[in-house]
Design an enzyme around this catalytic site. Sequence first.
Site, PDB file in Angstrom:
ATOM      1  N   CYS A 174       5.989 -70.679-125.361  1.00 49.23           N
ATOM      2  CA  CYS A 174       5.811 -69.652-126.392  1.00 49.23           C
ATOM      3  C   CYS A 174       6.492 -68.353-125.979  1.00 49.23           C
ATOM      4  O   CYS A 174       5.985 -67.254-126.225  1.00 49.23           O
ATOM      5  CB  CYS A 174       4.344 -69.409-126.707  1.00 49.23           C
ATOM      6  SG  CYS A 174       3.515 -70.855-127.368  1.00 49.23           S
TER       7      CYS A 174
ATOM      8  N   LYS B 250      -8.851 -69.439-121.317  1.00 51.60           N
ATOM      9  CA  LYS B 250      -8.051 -69.389-120.089  1.00 51.60           C
ATOM     10  C   LYS B 250      -8.882 -68.875-118.918  1.00 51.60           C
ATOM     11  O   LYS B 250      -8.472 -68.948-117.765  1.00 51.60           O
ATOM     12  CB  LYS B 250      -6.820 -68.507-120.299  1.00 51.60           C
ATOM     13  CG  LYS B 250      -5.811 -69.128-121.260  1.00 51.60           C
ATOM     14  CD  LYS B 250      -4.594 -68.260-121.419  1.00 51.60           C
ATOM     15  CE  LYS B 250      -3.437 -69.000-122.060  1.00 51.60           C
ATOM     16  NZ  LYS B 250      -3.416 -69.017-123.501  1.00 51.60           N
TER      17      LYS B 250
ATOM     18  N   ASP C  34      -1.752 -57.425-122.939  1.00 53.22           N
ATOM     19  CA  ASP C  34      -2.119 -58.813-123.220  1.00 53.22           C
ATOM     20  C   ASP C  34      -2.618 -59.395-121.895  1.00 53.22           C
ATOM     21  O   ASP C  34      -1.832 -59.700-121.006  1.00 53.22           O
ATOM     22  CB  ASP C  34      -0.890 -59.559-123.746  1.00 53.22           C
ATOM     23  CG  ASP C  34      -1.095 -61.063-123.787  1.00 53.22           C
ATOM     24  OD1 ASP C  34      -2.200 -61.531-123.442  1.00 53.22           O
ATOM     25  OD2 ASP C  34      -0.144 -61.771-124.154  1.00 53.22           O
TER      26      ASP C  34
ATOM     27  N   GLN D 262      -3.343 -63.899-119.059  1.00 55.48           N
ATOM     28  CA  GLN D 262      -3.181 -64.378-117.685  1.00 55.48           C
ATOM     29  C   GLN D 262      -3.726 -63.358-116.697  1.00 55.48           C
ATOM     30  O   GLN D 262      -4.181 -63.722-115.608  1.00 55.48           O
ATOM     31  CB  GLN D 262      -1.700 -64.634-117.379  1.00 55.48           C
ATOM     32  CG  GLN D 262      -0.990 -65.531-118.374  1.00 55.48           C
ATOM     33  CD  GLN D 262      -1.559 -66.928-118.413  1.00 55.48           C
ATOM     34  OE1 GLN D 262      -2.124 -67.415-117.427  1.00 55.48           O
ATOM     35  NE2 GLN D 262      -1.436 -67.589-119.547  1.00 55.48           N
TER      36      GLN D 262
ATOM     37  N   HIS E 148       4.895 -63.243-124.563  1.00 51.16           N
ATOM     38  CA  HIS E 148       4.488 -64.450-125.284  1.00 51.16           C
ATOM     39  C   HIS E 148       4.672 -64.189-126.777  1.00 51.16           C
ATOM     40  O   HIS E 148       4.559 -63.052-127.224  1.00 51.16           O
ATOM     41  CB  HIS E 148       3.003 -64.674-124.957  1.00 51.16           C
ATOM     42  CG  HIS E 148       2.427 -65.971-125.431  1.00 51.16           C
ATOM     43  ND1 HIS E 148       2.055 -66.192-126.743  1.00 51.16           N
ATOM     44  CD2 HIS E 148       2.102 -67.115-124.759  1.00 51.16           C
ATOM     45  CE1 HIS E 148       1.532 -67.413-126.845  1.00 51.16           C
ATOM     46  NE2 HIS E 148       1.556 -67.994-125.670  1.00 51.16           N
TER      47      HIS E 148
END
Lengths: 414, 166
Positions: free
Chosen positions: A372, A234, A208, A211, A131
């Site tokens: 993104c 999220k 990261d 998700q 991303h």
Amino acid sequence: MNKVDTKVLSYDVAKIRADFPILAREIHGKPLVYLDSAASAQKPKLVLDTMTRALSHDYANVHRGAYYLSETSTAHYESAREKVRAFINARNLKEVVFTKGATEAINLVAAAWGRKFLKAGDEIVLTAVEHHSNIVPWQLLREATGCELRIAPVNPDGSIDIEAFAKVVGPKTKLIAVAHVSNVLGTVLPVQAIADLAHSVGAKLLLDGCQGIVHEHVDVQTLGCDFYVFSGHKLYGPTGIGILWAREELLEAMPPYQGGGDMIDIVTFAKTTWAPPPAKFEAGTPPIVEAIGLGAAVDYLNSIDRAAASAHEHALLRYAMTSLAQIPGVRLIGTAPGKAAVQSFVMDGAHPHDLATVLDRSGVCVRAGHHCAQPLMEILGVTATTRASFGIYNTMGEVDALVAALRKAQDVLL
Amino acid sequence: MSAAAPLTDDLRSLYQDIILDHGKSPRNLRIVEHHTCKAQGNNPMCGDRVTVTARVSRAGMLEDVAFEGKGCAISIASASMMSEALAGQSAATAKQLFDAVHDLCTGKIEAEHVKAKVPAALGDSIDKLAALSGVRQFPVRVKCATLPWHALMSCLDGKTQATTEK
């Protein structure tokens, strides 16, 4: 019947949906079919109610007032930190830093850790699936320090070839920064193997987890990473709050990211000393209510059967992949084994933006665009994709609604 | 059109036949030979890009206008119709048409009133462009329609980059 099916059968999605007030509304006169949880998830009533109560009953600034309300507010804020600590199994509370989101957390690591410990010629390894928020902060760091970026490739199906990955890791590698789960492809990255690669050359690993933490069980003590970042919104929590987890010794060694109140020990005009982590990285009045809201989101997730929810999401994904592949002209993007419940696709003759507009008129919310992740789009040879992403509240009927809306879009556009 | 899936009126007005025709079979999808100016327009929200090239005579006439790029039906149709409408027109007319199309897409002017705002030399091409007014019901799509026009304006101004943030 296998184990997974039993879990799916035991999962009461209607009961879960009843916890999310927004799911009862209509869009353009059609029931809301929300398939964009990877961009931002909807919020359960527990989060909304907890935040309302924090504002309407318990609100004051934290870490300041020697009065009851401020003590209460501070206790709720810090108890949210403890909830997150337990959720990710961090060793202690010093390792859990509140940020305004994953983006800020990555920028924090780049600015505080990167500028202190990286120099010209050092290398940071990213993957092709990242991303923008896990690309651009490192480019800024490159400008500041002269370090270099190396990119590990992605296979056509969206999987990561660990042998190809190993080829871009070397003695100059100081940091590997990768997604836990790809926001475009749903690929679950081989974190353990990547951690082994990183540590074999003495590099740190940043994950990261935007998700990842939504779809996977996260135990930061066994994942093998050194930094783990994610956003609250999220994870069924509010916007404006995120987490940086890092090993305590790393946070101790890092200089502050921003200066201000709350992050100091003693301030004189000659010299200021820092508070220990996590306060060192929380300058200024923090997003108090949002942090408390994130704590409530964690409470909510702990209250449901997450294993069953995960099995349900995987069942939704399998059904969506099968159903979408049956539509003429549809090509799935991201088919790696074991992937999370995120599915990108393209349709012949229909640009994702046109699809999203037509789908919206059927009440179906999907993401269309580059997600993104423009470098990944270029590698995949597309300018944009349409993405359906699934959360704990989605249903098989919503997959059917997506497919019906796509067929209608073909009528309109082709 | 399948009977089971009736279209809402606003979808019908967005995806009119002329838009779909130009979106699927764009005219002047190329680079103008011996172009005198070239500019790229980016829509950072969706990643769409369009590059407009034009050859402007010393007298200020647009001898040829063309575009290249990838995008949604709206942006491609808009670029295609723009290139058709402006070939042989003056740069001053192009500016007037830009303003008219912008007002059409943002809802500042109704389609039936737009003809009075542009030079008569444009003829029927303004009627075709009026089809772009369907985007006004879809605020996030307005930039799709105006992107090639912004790129053309940058091109004529001697700039190489355009933004849709007017």
